[in-house]
Design a protein around this motif. Structure first.
Motif, PDB file in Angstrom:
ATOM      1  N   ASN A  58      29.864 -18.984 -19.455  1.00 41.47           N
ATOM      2  CA  ASN A  58      30.141 -17.204 -19.124  1.00 41.47           C
ATOM      3  C   ASN A  58      31.197 -16.484 -19.971  1.00 41.47           C
ATOM      4  O   ASN A  58      31.929 -15.669 -19.625  1.00 41.47           O
ATOM      5  N   HIS A 113      42.615 -18.752 -14.049  1.00 40.35           N
ATOM      6  CA  HIS A 113      41.993 -19.278 -15.422  1.00 40.35           C
ATOM      7  C   HIS A 113      42.569 -20.876 -16.100  1.00 40.35           C
ATOM      8  O   HIS A 113      43.469 -21.135 -16.267  1.00 40.35           O
ATOM      9  N   GLN A 148      37.225 -21.621 -17.228  1.00 40.66           N
ATOM     10  CA  GLN A 148      36.949 -21.050 -16.191  1.00 40.66           C
ATOM     11  C   GLN A 148      37.845 -20.309 -15.189  1.00 40.66           C
ATOM     12  O   GLN A 148      38.843 -20.614 -15.256  1.00 40.66           O
ATOM     13  N   GLY A 174      30.883 -19.755 -10.202  1.00 39.22           N
ATOM     14  CA  GLY A 174      29.984 -20.254 -11.173  1.00 39.22           C
ATOM     15  C   GLY A 174      28.533 -20.363 -10.795  1.00 39.22           C
ATOM     16  O   GLY A 174      28.791 -20.180  -8.987  1.00 39.22           O
ATOM     17  N   ASP A 208      27.699 -26.940 -11.787  1.00 36.33           N
ATOM     18  CA  ASP A 208      29.175 -26.715 -12.611  1.00 36.33           C
ATOM     19  C   ASP A 208      30.477 -26.517 -11.394  1.00 36.33           C
ATOM     20  O   ASP A 208      31.627 -27.745 -12.231  1.00 36.33           O
TER      21      ASP A 208
END
Length: 331
Positions: free
Chosen positions: A49, A215, A219, A244, A248
């Motif tokens: 990402n 965050h 991620q 995501g 994951d």
């Protein structure tokens, strides 16, 4: 429900609750701006990402490929492919939409199959339609659709649940979109401490909800809190979604805790991917659900005002395939 009376006060990662004060009003029917030039073209490196640009495949511009494009919906045609007496083709879905009239020459359509074009399609190999986003796979014509439905490079839909937002894109685009267009609160860290206040908890509507983005571990996670009707009774629910793919998401776990006056409820689970819609997660009851009477008990006082404190944390599994939950410290 008077949404102006909803207050969310949150703190995260060791900060005192009084150090961060966030107040925002939710508008369930607000519309955000969609940026197709960003969402449609920004390349993405698989499940990475970071927004790193990757080499992309080249889209073919063959005349055969153009012949297989339906003139009505412009999608690729799959059997049965229909044609009129003059040889103009269209897909089976659009055949009913045009009331059995050829969209090109207006002649009446019969039940003529274009078997030659169907046969040609069997010999074609085409790239995934998400080639501009980084997918380099090539598939037989009739296998392409199945792959595209599950392609890891396909764009994500906006996880904002309070409006019919049509924005799509990769994770960096959606994070900026949530922050700038939906004014969602952003936090850094893997622990959270939220206090939800509602002046009249007996008025519950499906549109009463809040979203916060966290965050951590490199991620992004969406923390949802909302009130809705479950049968005849209103309930409150909190759950986490991972920004995501599902594979994951399984490498992380989270816990939620709410309580007061010597009682508490604890939920532990795995965050759901934003590939699953907000409504799908909510309706599956995959999260911390608090009945109204229990919520009012936790609120104390005269039970006329909702005051819920929801705390939680996110951790990364060291070996998710082994089925053993070993919390990692947030880095």
């Amino acid at each position: 429900m008077d949404l102006d009376s909803i207050e969310c006060v949150s703190s995260s990662d060791g900060l005192d609750e009084d150090e961060i004060h966030l107040h925002h009003t939710l508008h369930p029917y607000s519309h955000s701006h969609h940026h197709p030039e960003l969402s449609a073209t920004k390349p993405r490196n698989g499940n990475n990402n970071s927004g790193i640009t990757v080499p992309t495949a080249t889209a073919p511009a063959t005349s055969v490929h153009e012949l297989l494009e339906c003139p009505v919906c412009t999608n690729s045609m799959y059997p049965p492919i229909h044609q009129c007496h003059n040889g103009h083709t269209l897909c089976s879905t659009c055949k009913t939409r045009v009331h059995n009239r050829c969209p090109t020459c207006r002649q009446e359509l019969g039940d003529i199959r274009c078997l030659a074009l169907e046969k040609v399609a069997e010999s074609l190999e085409l790239p995934c339609k998400y080639y501009s986003l980084g997918c380099t796979e090539i598939f037989p014509y009739y296998s392409k659709l199945k792959h595209e439905a599950l392609c890891n490079y396909r764009p994500y839909s906006c996880p904002y649940a309070g409006s019919e937002c049509s924005a799509v894109g990769d994770i960096p685009f959606l994070v900026a979109h949530l922050r700038d267009d939906h004014k969602v609160d952003m936090h850094t860290g893997c622990t959270f401490n939220h206090r939800y206040v509602k002046s009249n908890p007996r008025e519950v509507e499906n549109a009463t909800w809040m979203l916060t983005v966290f965050h951590c571990f490199g991620q992004y996670f969406c923390l949802h809190f909302e009130a809705f009707q479950l049968g005849m009774a209103p309930v409150y629910m909190a759950f986490l979604r991972f920004m995501g793919d599902e594979n994951d998401a399984r490498t992380y776990s989270y816990s939620l805790e709410v309580g007061g006056y010597g009682r508490k409820l604890i939920w532990e689970g795995t965050p759901r991917s934003i590939r699953d819609s907000h409504r799908k997660v909510r309706d599956s009851h995959d999260g911390l659900i608090i009945q109204r009477n229990m919520a009012l008990f936790f609120s104390g006082g005269d039970r006329k005002e909702l005051k819920l404190r929801v705390t939680g944390r996110i951790w990364k599994e060291q070996n998710p395939d082994a089925g053993v939950c070993t919390p990692n410290l947030c880095s």
